[in-house]
Design an enzyme around this catalytic site. Structure first.
Site: not given
Ligand code: EPU
Length: 349
Positions: A171, A249, A345
């Site tokens: 990012r 995010s 971010e």
């Molecule tokens: N989780 C929780 N509680 C929550 C949110 C997440 O327990 O409230 C857990 C989920 O269950 C999962 C893990 O955290 O096991 C990861 O969650 P998720 O798959 O939703 O992905 P993320 O790491 O929160 C990242 C990117 C997103 C992108 C998704 C899918 C970053 C900062 N964010 O989110 O990107 O869409 O992966 O690849 O790297 C963005 O950058 O704006 C964005 C939306």
């Protein structure tokens, strides 16, 4: 919109509320609409606009506005998309920085040039994609990047940057960095070229996509199916900025050393973490915030999304200051419990 020969489209005291997906109120003293690279050069040559500090605005999907903006705001509205060339092992697609990112993803699929489907439905513009090195479901922009054109805001010269010049990180890129060597506010991206590899191969390693394969029994989805799965996954957990203001995010997923990771797992066995190739681990910031009890909470008119704790939302009429106050409170509680500092971010202005 200005053409190559028309006058510059300049607004004074322009509201930025419609130009940021958080829907935050702020006024730009001067807002310039850029319809072409020639418009950018006109700004550089302008006696008042040329020397002034600049804020470059794409889709406004990664921005938190906490105050009115004195810098000259440059709104990039350069359109156009085409297949630049077809090589034996790739399609090279070029798009104007002002095009909608999701529009480009959908269009390339319709044309039969797959490769961007995992990056469907990401809000923002084509020009913002490399700034942020957008990423989702196992692909980052840098994996599909060819090169870009930008206009230098000091010299007015057109420059072409390859992947190494952009210094992509998680990012992050040279366009997000200010200070020595950084290009934030110093250049305007005008065209982005993407390299879509042939033959197409699906990227299905992300847990949510593996789940889709199990649920549907389809273990060899085509690109259109992956596109639809990604859209469905995103719609289920991420708020539509047209309905509920947000910037995706709000924090990056923190990277910790193997030792720190073992220490946290010892105390919090459930913590969601992913091993990185260099031995470090990335922790799921959403999980850390959720574990601190923030999901669905509201402070003032800002809040934490009820389906994804990593996404802060505007519950209606929030100011940027309210969003930042909430973000600080979240950082403090995550630091207090896990000893980890979350880094925002979006760009905070
Ligand atoms: N989780 C929780 N509680 C929550 C949110 C997440 O327990 O409230 C857990 C989920 O269950 C999962 C893990 O955290 O096991 C990861 O969650 P998720 O798959 O939703 O992905 P993320 O790491 O929160 C990242 C990117 C997103 C992108 C998704 C899918 C970053 C900062 N964010 O989110 O990107 O869409 O992966 O690849 O790297 C963005 O950058 O704006 C964005 C939306």
């Amino acid at each position: 919109m200005s053409s190559n020969s028309g006058p510059l489209h300049v607004e004074q005291r322009a509201s930025l509320r419609e130009h940021n997906t958080f829907g935050l109120p702020a006024v730009a003293r001067t807002l310039v609409h850029l319809g072409s690279a020639a418009d950018v050069r006109r700004v550089v040559d302008h006696p008042l606009l040329g020397p002034a500090p600049k804020l470059v605005l794409g889709g406004g999907s990664n921005l938190v506005l906490t105050r009115d903006v004195d810098s000259v705001v440059l709104k990039v509205e350069i359109l156009g998309r085409r297949l630049l060339r077809e090589e034996a092992d790739a399609w090279i697609v070029e798009a104007g920085a002002g095009e909608s990112w999701h529009g480009l993803v959908a269009w390339t699929l319709e044309q039969g040039w797959p490769g961007l489907e995992n990056l469907a439905l990401i809000p923002g513009s084509v020009g913002g994609a490399p700034v942020q090195n957008i990423g989702a479901y196992g692909i980052e922009l840098q994996d599909r990047f060819d090169s870009l054109d930008a206009v230098d805001l000091v010299t007015g010269r057109n420059v072409t940057l390859g992947a190494a010049d952009c210094r992509f990180g998680y990012r992050d890129s040279v366009f997000k960095r200010s200070g020595f060597g950084g290009l934030a506010g110093k250049s305007v991206i005008t065209q982005v070229r993407l390299r879509l590899p042939k033959p197409w191969q699906p990227v299905l390693g992300y847990l949510d996509l593996e789940r889709k394969m199990l649920d549907t029994g389809n273990h060899a989805p085509d690109a259109r199916t992956v596109f639809e799965w990604v859209c469905a996954i995103r719609r289920a957990k991420l708020p539509d900025p047209a309905v509920l203001g947000n910037a995706g995010s709000f924090f990056k997923n923190p990277v910790v050393s193997a030792e720190q990771c073992r220490d946290i797992i010892g105390r919090e066995p459930e913590v969601v973490h992913y091993a990185m190739p260099d031995g470090s681990s990335k922790l799921a910031a959403g999980w850390l915030i959720d574990a601190c009890g923030w999901k669905g909470k509201t402070v003032g008119r800002a809040g934490v999304h009820d389906k994804q704790a990593l996404v802060l939302v505007n519950r209606g009429g929030a100011s940027g200051a309210e969003v930042v106050t909430l973000a600080r409170a979240i950082q403090e509680s995550v630091y207090g419990r896990f000893g980890i500092r979350l880094e925002p971010e979006p760009v905070i202005v």
